[in-house]
Design an enzyme around this catalytic site. Sequence first.
Site, PDB file in Angstrom:
ATOM      1  N   GLY A  13       0.887  -1.226  -0.258  1.00  0.00           N
ATOM      2  CA  GLY A  13       0.308   0.032  -0.004  1.00  0.00           C
ATOM      3  C   GLY A  13       1.067   1.439  -0.232  1.00  0.00           C
ATOM      4  O   GLY A  13       0.445   2.490   0.832  1.00  0.00           O
ATOM      5  N   SER A  14       1.899   0.779  -0.133  1.00  0.00           N
ATOM      6  CA  SER A  14       2.673   2.483  -0.252  1.00  0.00           C
ATOM      7  C   SER A  14       1.620   3.562  -1.753  1.00  0.00           C
ATOM      8  O   SER A  14       2.224   4.574  -1.305  1.00  0.00           O
ATOM      9  CB  SER A  14       4.055   2.545  -1.738  1.00  0.00           C
ATOM     10  OG  SER A  14       4.151   1.794  -2.353  1.00  0.00           O
ATOM     11  N   LEU A  86      -4.768  -7.279  -7.230  1.00  0.00           N
ATOM     12  CA  LEU A  86      -4.961  -8.522  -7.914  1.00  0.00           C
ATOM     13  C   LEU A  86      -5.319  -9.086  -8.434  1.00  0.00           C
ATOM     14  O   LEU A  86      -5.186  -9.969  -9.188  1.00  0.00           O
ATOM     15  CB  LEU A  86      -3.680  -9.079  -6.713  1.00  0.00           C
ATOM     16  CG  LEU A  86      -1.903  -8.781  -6.983  1.00  0.00           C
ATOM     17  CD1 LEU A  86      -1.995  -9.854  -6.491  1.00  0.00           C
ATOM     18  CD2 LEU A  86      -1.320  -8.080  -7.556  1.00  0.00           C
ATOM     19  N   LEU A  88      -9.025  -9.923 -10.445  1.00  0.00           N
ATOM     20  CA  LEU A  88      -9.466  -9.831 -11.627  1.00  0.00           C
ATOM     21  C   LEU A  88     -10.996  -8.769 -11.185  1.00  0.00           C
ATOM     22  O   LEU A  88     -11.336  -9.512 -10.301  1.00  0.00           O
ATOM     23  CB  LEU A  88     -10.005 -10.349 -12.380  1.00  0.00           C
ATOM     24  CG  LEU A  88     -10.199 -10.047 -13.911  1.00  0.00           C
ATOM     25  CD1 LEU A  88      -9.224  -9.299 -14.697  1.00  0.00           C
ATOM     26  CD2 LEU A  88     -10.899 -11.281 -14.913  1.00  0.00           C
ATOM     27  N   ILE A  89     -11.393  -7.987 -11.709  1.00  0.00           N
ATOM     28  CA  ILE A  89     -12.562  -7.134 -11.327  1.00  0.00           C
ATOM     29  C   ILE A  89     -13.786  -7.594 -12.474  1.00  0.00           C
ATOM     30  O   ILE A  89     -13.684  -7.694 -13.066  1.00  0.00           O
ATOM     31  CB  ILE A  89     -12.136  -5.739 -11.284  1.00  0.00           C
ATOM     32  CG1 ILE A  89     -11.098  -4.592 -11.646  1.00  0.00           C
ATOM     33  CG2 ILE A  89     -13.223  -5.073 -11.550  1.00  0.00           C
ATOM     34  CD1 ILE A  89     -10.943  -5.010  -9.669  1.00  0.00           C
ATOM     35  N   ASN A 103      -6.928   2.049 -12.290  1.00  0.00           N
ATOM     36  CA  ASN A 103      -5.946   1.449 -11.584  1.00  0.00           C
ATOM     37  C   ASN A 103      -4.055   1.932 -12.761  1.00  0.00           C
ATOM     38  O   ASN A 103      -4.112   2.347 -13.735  1.00  0.00           O
ATOM     39  CB  ASN A 103      -5.744  -0.055 -12.685  1.00  0.00           C
ATOM     40  CG  ASN A 103      -4.614  -0.862 -12.203  1.00  0.00           C
ATOM     41  OD1 ASN A 103      -4.044  -1.609 -10.901  1.00  0.00           O
ATOM     42  ND2 ASN A 103      -4.106  -1.967 -13.196  1.00  0.00           N
ATOM     43  N   HIS A 105      -0.246   0.503 -13.074  1.00  0.00           N
ATOM     44  CA  HIS A 105       0.360  -0.424 -13.656  1.00  0.00           C
ATOM     45  C   HIS A 105       2.044  -0.288 -13.883  1.00  0.00           C
ATOM     46  O   HIS A 105       2.188   1.583 -14.179  1.00  0.00           O
ATOM     47  CB  HIS A 105      -0.369  -1.085 -15.024  1.00  0.00           C
ATOM     48  CG  HIS A 105       0.728  -2.582 -15.814  1.00  0.00           C
ATOM     49  ND1 HIS A 105      -0.340  -3.538 -14.877  1.00  0.00           N
ATOM     50  CD2 HIS A 105       1.477  -2.860 -16.028  1.00  0.00           C
ATOM     51  CE1 HIS A 105       1.325  -4.077 -15.386  1.00  0.00           C
ATOM     52  NE2 HIS A 105       1.734  -3.927 -15.991  1.00  0.00           N
ATOM     53  N   ASP A 146      -5.429  -4.925 -17.278  1.00  0.00           N
ATOM     54  CA  ASP A 146      -4.370  -4.007 -17.936  1.00  0.00           C
ATOM     55  C   ASP A 146      -5.225  -3.929 -19.173  1.00  0.00           C
ATOM     56  O   ASP A 146      -4.385  -3.284 -19.525  1.00  0.00           O
ATOM     57  CB  ASP A 146      -2.953  -3.860 -17.425  1.00  0.00           C
ATOM     58  CG  ASP A 146      -2.524  -4.866 -16.667  1.00  0.00           C
ATOM     59  OD1 ASP A 146      -3.274  -4.366 -15.547  1.00  0.00           O
ATOM     60  OD2 ASP A 146      -1.916  -6.389 -16.413  1.00  0.00           O
ATOM     61  N   GLU A 175       5.183   5.694  -9.358  1.00  0.00           N
ATOM     62  CA  GLU A 175       3.875   6.203  -9.121  1.00  0.00           C
ATOM     63  C   GLU A 175       2.901   7.076  -8.019  1.00  0.00           C
ATOM     64  O   GLU A 175       1.777   7.803  -8.176  1.00  0.00           O
ATOM     65  CB  GLU A 175       3.402   4.681  -9.339  1.00  0.00           C
ATOM     66  CG  GLU A 175       3.912   4.071  -9.556  1.00  0.00           C
ATOM     67  CD  GLU A 175       3.772   1.992  -8.948  1.00  0.00           C
ATOM     68  OE1 GLU A 175       3.014   1.932  -8.318  1.00  0.00           O
ATOM     69  OE2 GLU A 175       4.804   1.018  -9.882  1.00  0.00           O
TER      70      GLU A 175
HETATM   71  C1  GRF Z   1       3.007  -0.895  -7.624  1.00  0.00           C
HETATM   72  O1  GRF Z   1       4.032  -1.138  -7.916  1.00  0.00           O
HETATM   73  C2  GRF Z   1       1.464  -0.777  -8.572  1.00  0.00           C
HETATM   74  O2  GRF Z   1       1.738   0.085 -10.107  1.00  0.00           O
HETATM   75  C3  GRF Z   1       0.390  -2.226  -8.661  1.00  0.00           C
HETATM   76  O3  GRF Z   1       1.134  -2.914  -7.526  1.00  0.00           O
HETATM   77  C4  GRF Z   1       2.239  -1.875  -7.242  1.00  0.00           C
HETATM   78  C5  GRF Z   1       1.506  -1.549  -5.425  1.00  0.00           C
HETATM   79  O4  GRF Z   1       2.736  -1.119  -4.770  1.00  0.00           O
HETATM   80  N1  GRF Z   1      -0.584  -2.300  -9.781  1.00  0.00           N
HETATM   81  P1  GRF Z   1       2.533  -0.774  -3.321  1.00  0.00           P
HETATM   82  O5  GRF Z   1       1.181  -1.808  -2.712  1.00  0.00           O
HETATM   83  O6  GRF Z   1       1.514   0.582  -4.281  1.00  0.00           O
HETATM   84  O7  GRF Z   1       3.808  -0.801  -2.625  1.00  0.00           O
END
Ligand code: GRF
Length: 188
Positions: A13-14, A86, A88-89, A103, A105, A146, A175
């Site tokens: 969850g960063s 992770l 699928l929706i 989302n 990616h 994706d 991100e």
């Molecule tokens: C990120 O790299 C994001 O692009 C992908 O999953 C990862 C999640 O990382 N969908 P975090 O849990 O937010 O650190």
Amino acid sequence: MLKKIAIFASGTGSNATKIVAHFKDHASISVALVVSNKATAPVLQMATTNHIPTLLLNRTSFYETEQLLENLARHQIDFIALAGFLWLIPPYLVKAFEQRMVNIHPALLPKYGGKGMYGMNVHKAVQANGEKESGITIHFVNEQYDEGGAIFQAACGIEPIDDPIAIRNKVLQLEHYYFPRIIEGLLE
Ligand code: GRF
């Protein structure tokens, strides 16, 4: 009118943490719910620390009922951000949040996307192929992994000495900077 976001996340969850911080004192947007499929996901602790309600998904209920929609309605959710989620929706959720669910990616889609392309798998593949750049893609969500319409991309250079962890760190910086800001732009 206050717009309310639900963040869906399966892990660390960063990104979720950055989104929560970005909207903490925002005048018209708030993070109102954090949803996870994993009881031990650190993202749930982060939400609780920030006094944000959490919801733990049950796989059967998620795929075989539409009960989640009631929960989202109860929290008056307008928008969903998938940040490392992770599963699928399912179609009912795609339809209910059409153009209102995004989302992130960790690669420049359409390269390095699809089932199995998550986390370090992505960065290892990028490095193994000797790519000169990678980056992020923020896109709307549809029923395939994706494949929804791209909203935003940003790239970073890769040096020959960069290992997959170095690539991940460069991508994560992008991100953390862009995801909250792109969400804000979509909601304003
Ligand atoms: C990120 O790299 C994001 O692009 C992908 O999953 C990862 C999640 O990382 N969908 P975090 O849990 O937010 O650190």
